[in-house]
Design an enzyme around this catalytic site. Structure first.
Site, PDB file in Angstrom:
ATOM      1  N   LYS A  13       0.825  -1.220   0.000  1.00  0.00           N
ATOM      2  CA  LYS A  13       0.000   0.000   0.000  1.00  0.00           C
ATOM      3  C   LYS A  13       0.850   1.258   0.000  1.00  0.00           C
ATOM      4  O   LYS A  13       0.486   2.247  -0.625  1.00  0.00           O
ATOM      5  CB  LYS A  13      -0.961   0.007   1.187  1.00  0.00           C
ATOM      6  CG  LYS A  13      -2.017  -1.069   1.001  1.00  0.00           C
ATOM      7  CD  LYS A  13      -3.322  -0.790   1.696  1.00  0.00           C
ATOM      8  CE  LYS A  13      -4.392  -1.656   1.039  1.00  0.00           C
ATOM      9  NZ  LYS A  13      -5.450  -2.089   1.841  1.00  0.00           N
ATOM     10  N   LYS A  61      -4.542  -8.340  -6.307  1.00  0.00           N
ATOM     11  CA  LYS A  61      -5.869  -8.709  -5.797  1.00  0.00           C
ATOM     12  C   LYS A  61      -6.903  -7.642  -6.160  1.00  0.00           C
ATOM     13  O   LYS A  61      -6.557  -6.481  -6.391  1.00  0.00           O
ATOM     14  CB  LYS A  61      -5.809  -8.970  -4.298  1.00  0.00           C
ATOM     15  CG  LYS A  61      -5.937  -7.764  -3.441  1.00  0.00           C
ATOM     16  CD  LYS A  61      -6.224  -8.136  -1.986  1.00  0.00           C
ATOM     17  CE  LYS A  61      -6.425  -6.846  -1.227  1.00  0.00           C
ATOM     18  NZ  LYS A  61      -7.508  -6.791  -0.319  1.00  0.00           N
ATOM     19  N   LYS A 114     -11.159  -2.506  -3.372  1.00  0.00           N
ATOM     20  CA  LYS A 114     -12.143  -1.414  -3.463  1.00  0.00           C
ATOM     21  C   LYS A 114     -11.520  -0.181  -4.088  1.00  0.00           C
ATOM     22  O   LYS A 114     -12.153   0.540  -4.826  1.00  0.00           O
ATOM     23  CB  LYS A 114     -12.577  -0.972  -2.063  1.00  0.00           C
ATOM     24  CG  LYS A 114     -13.320  -1.955  -1.263  1.00  0.00           C
ATOM     25  CD  LYS A 114     -13.749  -1.228   0.020  1.00  0.00           C
ATOM     26  CE  LYS A 114     -13.838  -2.188   1.168  1.00  0.00           C
ATOM     27  NZ  LYS A 114     -12.559  -2.407   1.833  1.00  0.00           N
TER      28      LYS A 114
HETATM   29  N1  AQP Z   1      -9.741  -9.637  -3.444  1.00  0.00           N
HETATM   30  C1  AQP Z   1     -10.117 -10.244  -2.318  1.00  0.00           C
HETATM   31  N2  AQP Z   1     -10.294 -11.578  -2.274  1.00  0.00           N
HETATM   32  C2  AQP Z   1     -10.679 -12.206  -1.142  1.00  0.00           C
HETATM   33  N3  AQP Z   1     -10.911 -11.545   0.026  1.00  0.00           N
HETATM   34  C3  AQP Z   1     -10.753 -10.211   0.013  1.00  0.00           C
HETATM   35  N4  AQP Z   1     -10.912  -9.287   0.964  1.00  0.00           N
HETATM   36  C4  AQP Z   1     -10.631  -8.056   0.476  1.00  0.00           C
HETATM   37  N5  AQP Z   1     -10.287  -8.160  -0.827  1.00  0.00           N
HETATM   38  C5  AQP Z   1     -10.357  -9.492  -1.140  1.00  0.00           C
HETATM   39  C6  AQP Z   1     -11.296  -9.599   2.333  1.00  0.00           C
HETATM   40  O1  AQP Z   1     -12.340  -8.729   2.729  1.00  0.00           O
HETATM   41  C7  AQP Z   1     -12.199  -8.467   4.123  1.00  0.00           C
HETATM   42  C8  AQP Z   1     -12.241  -7.000   4.351  1.00  0.00           C
HETATM   43  O2  AQP Z   1     -11.134  -6.370   3.765  1.00  0.00           O
HETATM   44  P1  AQP Z   1     -10.952  -4.827   3.964  1.00  0.00           P
HETATM   45  O3  AQP Z   1     -11.868  -4.104   3.077  1.00  0.00           O
HETATM   46  O4  AQP Z   1     -11.086  -4.466   5.384  1.00  0.00           O
HETATM   47  O5  AQP Z   1      -9.462  -4.593   3.601  1.00  0.00           O
HETATM   48  P2  AQP Z   1      -8.647  -4.935   2.330  1.00  0.00           P
HETATM   49  O6  AQP Z   1      -8.297  -6.384   2.353  1.00  0.00           O
HETATM   50  O7  AQP Z   1      -7.515  -3.958   2.308  1.00  0.00           O
HETATM   51  O8  AQP Z   1      -9.673  -4.657   1.154  1.00  0.00           O
HETATM   52  P3  AQP Z   1      -9.493  -3.787  -0.110  1.00  0.00           P
HETATM   53  O9  AQP Z   1     -10.713  -4.003  -0.940  1.00  0.00           O
HETATM   54  O10 AQP Z   1      -8.177  -4.062  -0.747  1.00  0.00           O
HETATM   55  O11 AQP Z   1      -9.559  -2.308   0.477  1.00  0.00           O
HETATM   56  P4  AQP Z   1      -8.711  -1.046   0.084  1.00  0.00           P
HETATM   57  O12 AQP Z   1      -8.588  -1.036  -1.405  1.00  0.00           O
HETATM   58  O13 AQP Z   1      -9.473   0.129   0.597  1.00  0.00           O
HETATM   59  O14 AQP Z   1      -7.403  -1.170   0.790  1.00  0.00           O
HETATM   60  C9  AQP Z   1     -10.891  -9.098   4.581  1.00  0.00           C
HETATM   61  O15 AQP Z   1     -11.176 -10.320   5.206  1.00  0.00           O
HETATM   62  C10 AQP Z   1     -10.154  -9.309   3.304  1.00  0.00           C
HETATM   63  O16 AQP Z   1      -9.260 -10.396   3.391  1.00  0.00           O
END
Ligand code: AQP
Length: 337
Positions: free
Chosen positions: A117, A200, A203
């Site tokens: 990140k 991956k 969001k």
């Molecule tokens: N691509 C993914 N595949 C499987 N699981 C996922 N999770 C997130 N992306 C995937 C799971 O969703 C839960 C919540 O995640 P989060 O939103 O708190 O944080 P993150 O993993 O950092 O999600 P993002 O979408 O990547 O957010 P941003 O872009 O804002 O940093 C977790 O259980 C995560 O594993």
């Protein structure tokens, strides 16, 4: 010395840092619903984690309600699961500070998500982004949670939670915090970006075309899968034939997770099929599963006061568990209260 036994309890959360994606649904929410009823389940909207990167205040409030609406629409029942937003329970931040004093800088330096990140911008990101895994440990251990369903990307953070619990217990000569188990199962624990199978689905990824949002309409879902990067080969006879074909493997895994089957079974059904057949079938399946959730999310979002009521009620129930655990932590550490 005998190990203390902890009542089985599930805790997990999602950051309201944007709209929910298919990755959040398959890697987290769908599995949260699957664990409801079997154990005490607590699901949080982790707004304090969202602000580790700048969030517009109005959008943060909206996204917080939207994650809650996603939980409810997908089948989480506030009578069975405790649903709340993190900032309403101030004990998260208090225990987070104590864990900042337990966790080591060297441990944080090994967190791959921070490296991904922050990238080359590590000097300019917030201190909160760096310390976020110790707040996540506090989220979990504040409830003595024993099981944490997460996607693959969060495995390292749950392992760090165990390290923090072990060091706290060791430093203070107690058996107070449990060794929490990550629960990472099913075919879609890491849903990949539709345009680049090495990243991956997130969001906050740059292009909307790289992710399926839970509130995308049917045409958008079909268009995104149609344009998803693949390769010229048809689907193979066995899963082994997908080695080195990350984008193809991702679409097969998504299909399997959406249809509650295994990736092997999907390959058996579609062996030899070209993308012209597989992609429309995948889009239809995704629309079939997501449309009712998305419609229900829209209905819930029309009544934000009801969402707020559910979150406030969940927070009161969460506080009743958290406060005695935090108080005992203060006593163990020697903080007067
Ligand atoms: N691509 C993914 N595949 C499987 N699981 C996922 N999770 C997130 N992306 C995937 C799971 O969703 C839960 C919540 O995640 P989060 O939103 O708190 O944080 P993150 O993993 O950092 O999600 P993002 O979408 O990547 O957010 P941003 O872009 O804002 O940093 C977790 O259980 C995560 O594993």
């Amino acid at each position: 010395m005998t190990e203390p036994t902890f009542t089985p309890r599930v805790f997990s959360g999602i950051k309201p840092s944007g709209g929910l994606t298919l990755g959040n649904y398959l890697g987290a929410i769908k599995r949260f619903v699957g664990m409801q009823g079997a154990m005490d389940t607590m699901y949080c909207v982790v707004d304090l984690h969202a602000i580790t990167v700048w969030q517009d205040p109005k959008e943060l409030a909206h996204a917080t309600r939207e994650v809650a609406a996603g939980y409810l629409a997908a089948g989480l029942d506030p009578a069975q699961s405790t649903l709340f937003n993190q900032s309403r329970v101030s004990a998260h931040a208090e225990l987070g500070w104590i864990f900042n004093c337990v966790a080591r800088v060297g441990w944080m330096n090994r967190m791959t998500q921070f490296k991904d990140k922050a990238g080359s911008n590590a000097e300019k990101v917030s201190l909160g982004l760096y310390a976020y895994p110790s707040l996540m440990a506090a989220d979990i251990l504040l409830y003595h949670a024993t099981h944490v369903p997460v996607g693959e990307d969060q495995k390292q953070h749950v392992e760090l939670t165990r390290d923090i619990a072990a060091k706290f217990n060791h430093d203070f000569g107690v058996d107070f915090f449990p060794m929490t188990d990550p629960v990472i199962d099913g075919p879609a624990t890491r849903v990949m970006n539709l345009r680049d199978g090495s990243k991956k689905m997130s969001k906050s990824g740059e292009s909307d075309m790289e992710r399926i949002n839970m509130r995308d309409d049917a045409d958008t879902i079909a268009k995104k899968f149609k344009k998803a990067k693949t390769d010229p080969e048809p689907l193979p006879e066995t899963l082994d034939g997908l080695k080195g074909r990350a984008e193809a493997r991702n679409l097969v895994d998504i299909y399997a997770a959406l249809s509650d089957t295994t990736s092997e079974a999907v390959i058996a059904e579609y062996a030899g099929a070209g993308w012209g057949r597989f992609k429309p079938a995948l889009a239809d399946l995704a629309v079939d599963k997501l449309a009712p959730i998305s419609t229900e999310m829209s209905r819930l979002m029309d009544d934000p006061a009801e969402i707020d009521r559910i979150l406030a009620d969940g927070a009161a129930r969460a506080r009743a568990i958290a406060e005695p655990i935090l108080a005992r932590t203060y006593d163990i550490v020697g903080l007067l209260r």
